[in-house]
Enzyme design. Sequence first.
Site, PDB file in Angstrom:
ATOM      1  N   GLY A  92      -2.792  -5.089   4.792  1.00  0.00           N
ATOM      2  CA  GLY A  92      -2.205  -4.566   3.564  1.00  0.00           C
ATOM      3  C   GLY A  92      -2.930  -3.347   3.035  1.00  0.00           C
ATOM      4  O   GLY A  92      -2.306  -2.440   2.459  1.00  0.00           O
ATOM      5  N   ASP A  93      -4.237  -3.283   3.224  1.00  0.00           N
ATOM      6  CA  ASP A  93      -5.014  -2.121   2.826  1.00  0.00           C
ATOM      7  C   ASP A  93      -4.519  -0.884   3.577  1.00  0.00           C
ATOM      8  O   ASP A  93      -4.326   0.186   2.987  1.00  0.00           O
ATOM      9  CB  ASP A  93      -6.501  -2.364   3.101  1.00  0.00           C
ATOM     10  CG  ASP A  93      -7.380  -1.193   2.722  1.00  0.00           C
ATOM     11  OD1 ASP A  93      -7.245  -0.681   1.593  1.00  0.00           O
ATOM     12  OD2 ASP A  93      -8.205  -0.781   3.554  1.00  0.00           O
ATOM     13  N   ALA A  94      -4.273  -1.037   4.863  1.00  0.00           N
ATOM     14  CA  ALA A  94      -3.773   0.081   5.676  1.00  0.00           C
ATOM     15  C   ALA A  94      -2.356   0.477   5.257  1.00  0.00           C
ATOM     16  O   ALA A  94      -2.023   1.665   5.207  1.00  0.00           O
ATOM     17  CB  ALA A  94      -3.812  -0.290   7.153  1.00  0.00           C
TER      18      ALA A  94
END
Length: 142
Positions: free
Chosen positions: A32-34
């Site tokens: 999700g960070d990416a």
Amino acid sequence: MDLSFLDAIHHTFSLETKDIHLYAPLTLAYIGDAVYEIIIRTLIVEEKSGTVKKLHLRSSKLVNAKAQADVMTAIESGLTDEELSYYKRGRNAKPHSVAKNANLHDYHTATGFEALMGYLYLTNQMDRALELVRLGLELTNR
């Protein structure tokens, strides 16, 4: 037939789709960070021109624990029950470290936001992810 980005990855690399419930919360936050970063970088590249350094400085203001926590706080009341459960799973996960420039509350909230983004990506709900990011950026005046 047009495939989603995720489906294209699965097809190209012959990967099987996993049950979303099998992912650990921090794994969802990792992907999700990416996902969030590519959304922000795309916005910046499409909206602004400039050196890579200037682009990086702009994205750094939006892709950090405090900014993500602010976006999450702004959108939390509009989440579905399932979205909220994935956010809470990520928020309540026990990370092995904390970002050096974040307080613990913001870091946990940001991790929950990243887990939510990971959940939406891995369930092919990118329209919803984009909607939530747009709303969060608008509500936080970013």
